[in-house]
Design a protein around this motif. Structure first.
Motif, PDB file in Angstrom:
ATOM      1  N   PRO A  36      35.304 -40.138  49.907  1.00 36.19           N
ATOM      2  CA  PRO A  36      35.925 -41.457  49.824  1.00 36.19           C
ATOM      3  C   PRO A  36      35.237 -42.411  48.858  1.00 36.19           C
ATOM      4  CG  PRO A  36      34.609 -41.288  51.811  1.00 36.19           C
ATOM      5  CD  PRO A  36      34.581 -39.934  51.158  1.00 36.19           C
ATOM      6  N   GLU A  37      33.998 -42.083  48.500  1.00 34.59           N
ATOM      7  CA  GLU A  37      33.222 -43.056  47.732  1.00 34.59           C
ATOM      8  C   GLU A  37      33.677 -43.147  46.275  1.00 34.59           C
ATOM      9  OE1 GLU A  37      30.603 -41.637  51.086  1.00 34.59           O
ATOM     10  OE2 GLU A  37      31.933 -40.696  49.628  1.00 34.59           O
ATOM     11  N   SER A  38      33.644 -44.351  45.752  1.00 32.14           N
ATOM     12  CA  SER A  38      34.032 -44.550  44.357  1.00 32.14           C
ATOM     13  C   SER A  38      32.999 -43.971  43.399  1.00 32.14           C
ATOM     14  CB  SER A  38      34.196 -46.045  44.070  1.00 32.14           C
ATOM     15  OG  SER A  38      32.972 -46.728  44.314  1.00 32.14           O
ATOM     16  N   THR A  39      31.812 -43.670  43.897  1.00 32.92           N
ATOM     17  CA  THR A  39      30.771 -43.091  43.038  1.00 32.92           C
ATOM     18  C   THR A  39      30.979 -41.600  42.811  1.00 32.92           C
ATOM     19  OG1 THR A  39      29.384 -42.767  45.005  1.00 32.92           O
ATOM     20  CG2 THR A  39      29.015 -44.767  43.707  1.00 32.92           C
ATOM     21  N   PHE A  40      32.031 -41.044  43.410  1.00 30.87           N
ATOM     22  CA  PHE A  40      32.315 -39.613  43.286  1.00 30.87           C
ATOM     23  C   PHE A  40      32.290 -39.148  41.844  1.00 30.87           C
ATOM     24  CE2 PHE A  40      34.055 -35.679  44.864  1.00 30.87           C
ATOM     25  CZ  PHE A  40      34.870 -35.209  43.853  1.00 30.87           C
ATOM     26  N   GLY A  84      30.845 -24.944  38.782  1.00 28.28           N
ATOM     27  CA  GLY A  84      30.447 -26.340  38.738  1.00 28.28           C
ATOM     28  C   GLY A  84      31.272 -27.112  37.728  1.00 28.28           C
ATOM     29  N   SER A  85      31.452 -28.404  38.003  1.00 27.71           N
ATOM     30  CA  SER A  85      32.222 -29.277  37.122  1.00 27.71           C
ATOM     31  C   SER A  85      31.408 -30.506  36.776  1.00 27.71           C
ATOM     32  CB  SER A  85      33.515 -29.712  37.816  1.00 27.71           C
ATOM     33  OG  SER A  85      34.155 -30.737  37.071  1.00 27.71           O
ATOM     34  N   GLY A  86      31.359 -30.816  35.476  1.00 29.63           N
ATOM     35  CA  GLY A  86      30.728 -32.047  35.052  1.00 29.63           C
ATOM     36  C   GLY A  86      31.509 -33.258  35.517  1.00 29.63           C
ATOM     37  N   ARG A  87      30.964 -34.442  35.233  1.00 24.66           N
ATOM     38  CA  ARG A  87      31.529 -35.679  35.780  1.00 24.66           C
ATOM     39  C   ARG A  87      32.968 -35.916  35.371  1.00 24.66           C
ATOM     40  NH1 ARG A  87      26.444 -35.992  34.440  1.00 24.66           N
ATOM     41  NH2 ARG A  87      24.876 -36.883  35.833  1.00 24.66           N
ATOM     42  N   ARG A  88      33.318 -35.569  34.170  1.00 24.73           N
ATOM     43  CA  ARG A  88      34.688 -35.791  33.691  1.00 24.73           C
ATOM     44  C   ARG A  88      35.512 -34.519  33.715  1.00 24.73           C
ATOM     45  NH1 ARG A  88      31.433 -39.037  30.539  1.00 24.73           N
ATOM     46  NH2 ARG A  88      31.981 -41.245  30.497  1.00 24.73           N
ATOM     47  N   GLY A  89      34.923 -33.425  34.179  1.00 27.08           N
ATOM     48  CA  GLY A  89      35.644 -32.168  34.284  1.00 27.08           C
ATOM     49  C   GLY A  89      35.617 -31.320  33.037  1.00 27.08           C
ATOM     50  N   ALA A  90      35.017 -31.836  31.960  1.00 22.58           N
ATOM     51  CA  ALA A  90      35.031 -31.097  30.701  1.00 22.58           C
ATOM     52  C   ALA A  90      34.015 -29.956  30.684  1.00 22.58           C
ATOM     53  CB  ALA A  90      34.759 -32.050  29.543  1.00 22.58           C
ATOM     54  N   ASN A  91      32.871 -30.199  31.282  1.00 23.30           N
ATOM     55  CA  ASN A  91      31.819 -29.177  31.329  1.00 23.30           C
ATOM     56  C   ASN A  91      31.943 -28.382  32.614  1.00 23.30           C
ATOM     57  OD1 ASN A  91      30.767 -30.042  28.901  1.00 23.30           O
ATOM     58  ND2 ASN A  91      29.348 -31.468  29.864  1.00 23.30           N
ATOM     59  N   VAL A 122      32.751 -14.487  39.286  1.00 21.25           N
ATOM     60  CA  VAL A 122      34.065 -15.116  39.481  1.00 21.25           C
ATOM     61  C   VAL A 122      34.726 -15.513  38.165  1.00 21.25           C
ATOM     62  CG1 VAL A 122      33.280 -16.007  41.696  1.00 21.25           C
ATOM     63  CG2 VAL A 122      33.283 -17.512  39.691  1.00 21.25           C
ATOM     64  N   LYS A 123      34.015 -15.373  37.074  1.00 23.81           N
ATOM     65  CA  LYS A 123      34.541 -15.807  35.783  1.00 23.81           C
ATOM     66  C   LYS A 123      35.859 -15.090  35.477  1.00 23.81           C
ATOM     67  CE  LYS A 123      31.246 -16.672  33.043  1.00 23.81           C
ATOM     68  NZ  LYS A 123      30.079 -16.516  32.140  1.00 23.81           N
ATOM     69  N   GLY A 124      36.841 -15.876  35.084  1.00 21.66           N
ATOM     70  CA  GLY A 124      38.158 -15.331  34.775  1.00 21.66           C
ATOM     71  C   GLY A 124      39.090 -15.232  35.969  1.00 21.66           C
ATOM     72  N   ARG A 125      38.556 -15.417  37.165  1.00 19.61           N
ATOM     73  CA  ARG A 125      39.387 -15.382  38.381  1.00 19.61           C
ATOM     74  C   ARG A 125      39.435 -16.743  39.069  1.00 19.61           C
ATOM     75  NH1 ARG A 125      37.741 -12.490  42.666  1.00 19.61           N
ATOM     76  NH2 ARG A 125      35.517 -12.624  42.143  1.00 19.61           N
ATOM     77  N   PHE A 126      38.339 -17.470  39.033  1.00 20.09           N
ATOM     78  CA  PHE A 126      38.257 -18.772  39.687  1.00 20.09           C
ATOM     79  C   PHE A 126      38.265 -19.866  38.614  1.00 20.09           C
ATOM     80  CE2 PHE A 126      35.781 -17.497  43.804  1.00 20.09           C
ATOM     81  CZ  PHE A 126      36.679 -16.460  44.011  1.00 20.09           C
ATOM     82  N   PHE A 127      38.848 -21.016  38.986  1.00 22.97           N
ATOM     83  CA  PHE A 127      38.909 -22.124  38.043  1.00 22.97           C
ATOM     84  C   PHE A 127      38.638 -23.421  38.779  1.00 22.97           C
ATOM     85  CE2 PHE A 127      40.430 -19.575  34.607  1.00 22.97           C
ATOM     86  CZ  PHE A 127      41.133 -18.549  35.225  1.00 22.97           C
ATOM     87  N   ILE A 128      37.711 -24.200  38.246  1.00 18.22           N
ATOM     88  CA  ILE A 128      37.349 -25.470  38.864  1.00 18.22           C
ATOM     89  C   ILE A 128      37.950 -26.610  38.065  1.00 18.22           C
ATOM     90  CG2 ILE A 128      35.152 -25.684  37.604  1.00 18.22           C
ATOM     91  CD1 ILE A 128      33.948 -26.853  40.211  1.00 18.22           C
ATOM     92  N   SER A 129      38.436 -27.605  38.773  1.00 19.29           N
ATOM     93  CA  SER A 129      38.995 -28.782  38.116  1.00 19.29           C
ATOM     94  C   SER A 129      38.731 -29.989  39.001  1.00 19.29           C
ATOM     95  CB  SER A 129      40.499 -28.611  37.876  1.00 19.29           C
ATOM     96  OG  SER A 129      41.185 -28.440  39.105  1.00 19.29           O
ATOM     97  N   ARG A 130      38.908 -31.182  38.442  1.00 21.75           N
ATOM     98  CA  ARG A 130      38.686 -32.371  39.254  1.00 21.75           C
ATOM     99  C   ARG A 130      39.666 -33.463  38.873  1.00 21.75           C
ATOM    100  NH1 ARG A 130      32.640 -33.910  38.645  1.00 21.75           N
ATOM    101  NH2 ARG A 130      33.202 -35.714  39.953  1.00 21.75           N
ATOM    102  N   ASP A 131      39.972 -34.283  39.860  1.00 18.18           N
ATOM    103  CA  ASP A 131      40.814 -35.453  39.680  1.00 18.18           C
ATOM    104  C   ASP A 131      40.011 -36.638  40.208  1.00 18.18           C
ATOM    105  OD1 ASP A 131      42.643 -37.508  39.787  1.00 18.18           O
ATOM    106  OD2 ASP A 131      44.274 -36.279  40.538  1.00 18.18           O
ATOM    107  N   ASN A 132      39.377 -37.360  39.312  1.00 22.92           N
ATOM    108  CA  ASN A 132      38.514 -38.464  39.748  1.00 22.92           C
ATOM    109  C   ASN A 132      39.295 -39.647  40.318  1.00 22.92           C
ATOM    110  OD1 ASN A 132      36.069 -37.188  39.210  1.00 22.92           O
ATOM    111  ND2 ASN A 132      35.961 -37.953  37.114  1.00 22.92           N
ATOM    112  N   LEU A 133      40.565 -39.750  39.978  1.00 19.43           N
ATOM    113  CA  LEU A 133      41.379 -40.825  40.575  1.00 19.43           C
ATOM    114  C   LEU A 133      41.588 -40.556  42.064  1.00 19.43           C
ATOM    115  CD1 LEU A 133      44.045 -41.452  37.793  1.00 19.43           C
ATOM    116  CD2 LEU A 133      41.992 -42.795  38.310  1.00 19.43           C
TER     117      LEU A 133
END
Length: 124
Positions: free
Chosen positions: A24-28, A49-56, A63-74
């Motif tokens: 819930p925190e805005s610092t996410f 792992g995902s960097g702060r903006r999802g780019a890194n 798991v490479k090629g089978r799993f994919f990490i993404s983020r929605d900071n909103l």
């Protein structure tokens, strides 16, 4: 940061699941968010792992090629899309928040906050 992991379950080999890690925190958005997994009797294993903006993003070789990490900071949420699941992927999956440099994404001891974990079971 209070992390809440969800989305685990029972799936047949070859199937897919999507895990979510929310807070819930805005610092996410200021944290690197990574997924680790653990089976009884073994230590935590880095998954992705995902960097702060999802780019890194970073993945373990298993798991490479089978799993994919993404983020929605909103929505303060990180997702782990798991495809082509194998019985050896069976574990408790936990998300973690920290501020490691990219080369240290896979070091569990660096992360400050951990979610409670969600069980993923893959049947053969």
């Amino acid at each position: 940061v209070q992390l809440q992991a969800s989305g685990g379950g029972l799936v047949q080999a070859g199937g897919s699941l999507r895990l979510s890690c929310a807070a819930p925190e805005s610092t996410f958005s200021t944290y690197v968010i990574s997924w680790f997994r653990q089976v009884p009797g073994k230590g935590r294993e880095f998954v992705a792992g995902s960097g702060r903006r999802g780019a890194n993003t970073k993945y373990s070789d298993s798991v490479k090629g089978r799993f994919f990490i993404s983020r929605d900071n909103l929505k303060n949420t990180v997702f782990l899309q798991m495809n082509g699941l194998k019985p050896e992927d069976t574990a408790v999956y936990s998300c973690a928040a920290g501020r490691p440099v990219y080369s240290a994404y896979d070091q569990a001891e660096i992360y400050y906050h951990w979610g409670q974990g969600t069980q993923v079971t893959v049947s053969s």
